[in-house]
Design a protein around this motif. Structure first.
Motif, PDB file in Angstrom:
ATOM      1  N   GLY A 246       0.777  -1.245   0.000  1.00  0.00           N
ATOM      2  CA  GLY A 246       0.000   0.000   0.000  1.00  0.00           C
ATOM      3  C   GLY A 246       0.799   1.280   0.000  1.00  0.00           C
ATOM      4  N   THR A 247       2.092   1.224   0.307  1.00  0.00           N
ATOM      5  CA  THR A 247       2.935   2.422   0.255  1.00  0.00           C
ATOM      6  C   THR A 247       4.257   2.080  -0.427  1.00  0.00           C
ATOM      7  N   GLU A 248       4.855   3.086  -1.025  1.00  0.00           N
ATOM      8  CA  GLU A 248       6.189   2.948  -1.601  1.00  0.00           C
ATOM      9  C   GLU A 248       7.039   4.107  -1.133  1.00  0.00           C
ATOM     10  N   ALA A 249       8.262   3.790  -0.723  1.00  0.00           N
ATOM     11  CA  ALA A 249       9.152   4.789  -0.135  1.00  0.00           C
ATOM     12  C   ALA A 249      10.371   5.012  -1.023  1.00  0.00           C
ATOM     13  N   PHE A 250      10.911   6.222  -0.934  1.00  0.00           N
ATOM     14  CA  PHE A 250      12.021   6.608  -1.792  1.00  0.00           C
ATOM     15  C   PHE A 250      12.958   7.559  -1.048  1.00  0.00           C
ATOM     16  N   VAL A 251      14.183   7.579  -1.516  1.00  0.00           N
ATOM     17  CA  VAL A 251      15.157   8.572  -1.068  1.00  0.00           C
ATOM     18  C   VAL A 251      15.404   9.501  -2.255  1.00  0.00           C
ATOM     19  N   ARG A 252      15.140  10.788  -2.053  1.00  0.00           N
ATOM     20  CA  ARG A 252      15.391  11.750  -3.128  1.00  0.00           C
ATOM     21  C   ARG A 252      16.893  12.004  -3.197  1.00  0.00           C
ATOM     22  N   ARG A 253      17.512  11.570  -4.277  1.00  0.00           N
ATOM     23  CA  ARG A 253      18.967  11.701  -4.421  1.00  0.00           C
ATOM     24  C   ARG A 253      19.360  13.093  -4.889  1.00  0.00           C
ATOM     25  N   SER A 254      18.561  13.665  -5.775  1.00  0.00           N
ATOM     26  CA  SER A 254      18.864  15.009  -6.265  1.00  0.00           C
ATOM     27  C   SER A 254      17.595  15.663  -6.785  1.00  0.00           C
ATOM     28  N   SER A 255      17.593  16.994  -6.790  1.00  0.00           N
ATOM     29  CA  SER A 255      16.447  17.740  -7.296  1.00  0.00           C
ATOM     30  C   SER A 255      16.907  19.115  -7.745  1.00  0.00           C
ATOM     31  N   ARG A 256      16.424  19.499  -8.928  1.00  0.00           N
ATOM     32  CA  ARG A 256      16.721  20.837  -9.425  1.00  0.00           C
ATOM     33  C   ARG A 256      15.559  21.778  -9.193  1.00  0.00           C
ATOM     34  N   VAL A 257      14.531  21.294  -8.528  1.00  0.00           N
ATOM     35  CA  VAL A 257      13.384  22.135  -8.208  1.00  0.00           C
ATOM     36  C   VAL A 257      13.175  22.145  -6.707  1.00  0.00           C
ATOM     37  N   GLU A 258      12.467  23.144  -6.244  1.00  0.00           N
ATOM     38  CA  GLU A 258      12.191  23.238  -4.816  1.00  0.00           C
ATOM     39  C   GLU A 258      11.108  22.232  -4.454  1.00  0.00           C
ATOM     40  N   ALA A 259      11.384  21.405  -3.459  1.00  0.00           N
ATOM     41  CA  ALA A 259      10.428  20.373  -3.046  1.00  0.00           C
ATOM     42  C   ALA A 259      10.484  20.238  -1.535  1.00  0.00           C
ATOM     43  N   PRO A 260       9.382  19.795  -0.917  1.00  0.00           N
ATOM     44  CA  PRO A 260       9.367  19.635   0.540  1.00  0.00           C
ATOM     45  C   PRO A 260      10.419  18.630   1.011  1.00  0.00           C
ATOM     46  N   ALA A 261      10.912  18.824   2.228  1.00  0.00           N
ATOM     47  CA  ALA A 261      11.866  17.867   2.794  1.00  0.00           C
ATOM     48  C   ALA A 261      11.236  16.488   2.904  1.00  0.00           C
ATOM     49  N   ARG A 262       9.961  16.443   3.215  1.00  0.00           N
ATOM     50  CA  ARG A 262       9.196  15.197   3.249  1.00  0.00           C
ATOM     51  C   ARG A 262       8.029  15.363   2.298  1.00  0.00           C
ATOM     52  N   GLU A 263       7.933  14.468   1.336  1.00  0.00           N
ATOM     53  CA  GLU A 263       6.912  14.642   0.299  1.00  0.00           C
ATOM     54  C   GLU A 263       6.130  13.351   0.085  1.00  0.00           C
ATOM     55  N   ASP A 264       4.933  13.492  -0.470  1.00  0.00           N
ATOM     56  CA  ASP A 264       4.097  12.337  -0.776  1.00  0.00           C
ATOM     57  C   ASP A 264       3.791  12.255  -2.270  1.00  0.00           C
ATOM     58  N   ASP A 265       4.572  13.010  -3.066  1.00  0.00           N
ATOM     59  CA  ASP A 265       4.371  13.075  -4.505  1.00  0.00           C
ATOM     60  C   ASP A 265       5.737  13.232  -5.152  1.00  0.00           C
ATOM     61  N   LEU A 266       6.118  12.286  -6.008  1.00  0.00           N
ATOM     62  CA  LEU A 266       7.420  12.362  -6.672  1.00  0.00           C
ATOM     63  C   LEU A 266       7.516  13.567  -7.603  1.00  0.00           C
ATOM     64  N   PHE A 267       6.363  14.097  -8.011  1.00  0.00           N
ATOM     65  CA  PHE A 267       6.355  15.254  -8.897  1.00  0.00           C
ATOM     66  C   PHE A 267       6.165  16.568  -8.133  1.00  0.00           C
ATOM     67  N   ALA A 268       6.321  16.546  -6.828  1.00  0.00           N
ATOM     68  CA  ALA A 268       6.221  17.782  -6.035  1.00  0.00           C
ATOM     69  C   ALA A 268       7.240  18.789  -6.563  1.00  0.00           C
ATOM     70  N   GLY A 269       6.786  19.999  -6.810  1.00  0.00           N
ATOM     71  CA  GLY A 269       7.647  21.040  -7.344  1.00  0.00           C
ATOM     72  C   GLY A 269       7.702  21.075  -8.857  1.00  0.00           C
ATOM     73  N   LEU A 270       7.052  20.100  -9.507  1.00  0.00           N
ATOM     74  CA  LEU A 270       7.096  20.015 -10.964  1.00  0.00           C
ATOM     75  C   LEU A 270       5.735  20.221 -11.620  1.00  0.00           C
ATOM     76  N   ARG A 271       4.684  20.134 -10.850  1.00  0.00           N
ATOM     77  CA  ARG A 271       3.349  20.250 -11.419  1.00  0.00           C
ATOM     78  C   ARG A 271       3.014  21.719 -11.680  1.00  0.00           C
ATOM     79  N   PRO A 272       2.231  21.970 -12.732  1.00  0.00           N
ATOM     80  CA  PRO A 272       1.816  23.352 -13.006  1.00  0.00           C
ATOM     81  C   PRO A 272       1.064  23.928 -11.811  1.00  0.00           C
ATOM     82  N   ALA A 273       1.258  25.196 -11.557  1.00  0.00           N
ATOM     83  CA  ALA A 273       0.585  25.835 -10.411  1.00  0.00           C
ATOM     84  C   ALA A 273      -0.916  25.779 -10.602  1.00  0.00           C
TER      85      ALA A 273
END
Length: 273
Positions: A246-273
């Motif tokens: 029911g859940t999948e976990a990940f370690v964010r290795r790198s990001s060129r966009v601003e994203a929360p320190a803890r997120e529930d969406d891999l596309f956080a910071g990438l979706r259109p406003a």
């Protein structure tokens, strides 16, 4: 191709796509995100139709590969993956197997050669998000480690991904599952996990709720029938599977966009406003 939201998962063998990323692949495909699965090997070192294991008489690596690739086709259909790309390398087998020494084994392919092929796919599909394994390949499998290496090199060569993630199994989740099995009197899996198996919880940046796709993940795993003996999760009660899948976990290795320190969406910071 267009700049539509795209998720690319890079895995070593047919069946690896399900446990760590089957939920996010299915979830994002359902919401209209383009999903791309890159499978690096053909899985030659799986069990044969006749039950023969690698190295045993009667084991036919080519026949095993054909079956596992057919199973992979069924799995990606169940998960809704839109694009399957096969790199076609030879399965290296588990660490310590004689097959590790085969000159055509994936683990022995020059990283730069395989990375260029993967970079070309990144340039073609333009994934904002790429997911693969950590430096240890999750549990030390030579092909998982090689998949990590070529993904990191391809990301650098192409300059395409905005965010890159490692799949993760939270250590707390492993401990909870083990305790639940013991408390329930259920048979413990006949696999030996190292004491440090799993990712320390404090390193995990992203946890995605994929409970709506837990049943689909189970069916995708069942599609890999040739590996059923090795997938102990399929032997667990359905209610336990629902929790585990029911859940999948990940370690964010790198990001060129601003994203929360803890997120529930891999596309956080990438979706259109």
């Amino acid at each position: 191709m267009s700049d539509e939201l795209t998720l690319m998962a890079v895995h070593a063998h047919p069946d690896d796509e399900v446990l760590g990323t089957g939920g996010v692949l299915a979830h994002h495909a359902a919401e209209g995100v383009r999903t791309v699965l890159v499978t690096c090997t053909n899985g030659e070192q799986g069990d044969d139709d006749n039950g023969a294991k690698p190295g045993e008489p009667g084991h036919d690596a080519d026949r095993v590969a054909r079956r596992r690739l057919a199973e992979l086709d069924e799995s990606v259909g169940l998960l809704g993956v839109q694009h399957l790309e096969l790199l076609g390398y030879r399965d290296s087998g588990m660490v310590g197997w004689s097959t590790n020494e085969h000159p055509e084994a994936f683990a022995n392919v020059p990283v730069e050669d395989a990375a260029r092929r993967l970079a070309a796919l990144m340039e073609r599909y333009r994934p904002q998000v790429v997911v693969t394994y950590d430096e240890n390949g999750g549990y030390g499998h030579p092909d998982h480690i090689q998949a990590h290496r070529i993904t990191m090199a391809a990301a650098e060569l192409s300059g395409v991904p905005d965010k890159l993630y490692y799949t993760a199994v939270p250590r707390s989740g492993v401990a909870q599952l083990t305790e639940h099995l013991r408390a329930s009197g259920l048979d413990m899996p006949d696999v030996e996990l190292p004491d440090d198996f799993g990712t320390p919880d404090e390193l995990i940046t992203s946890v995605v709720d994929v409970s709506a796709y837990a049943t689909r993940k189970r069916k995708a795993l069942e599609a890999h029938a040739s590996q059923g003996e090795n997938i102990f999760l399929l032997r667990l009660p359905e209610e336990v599977q629902q929790v585990v899948f029911g859940t999948e976990a990940f370690v964010r290795r790198s990001s060129r966009v601003e994203a929360p320190a803890r997120e529930d969406d891999l596309f956080a910071g990438l979706r259109p406003a």
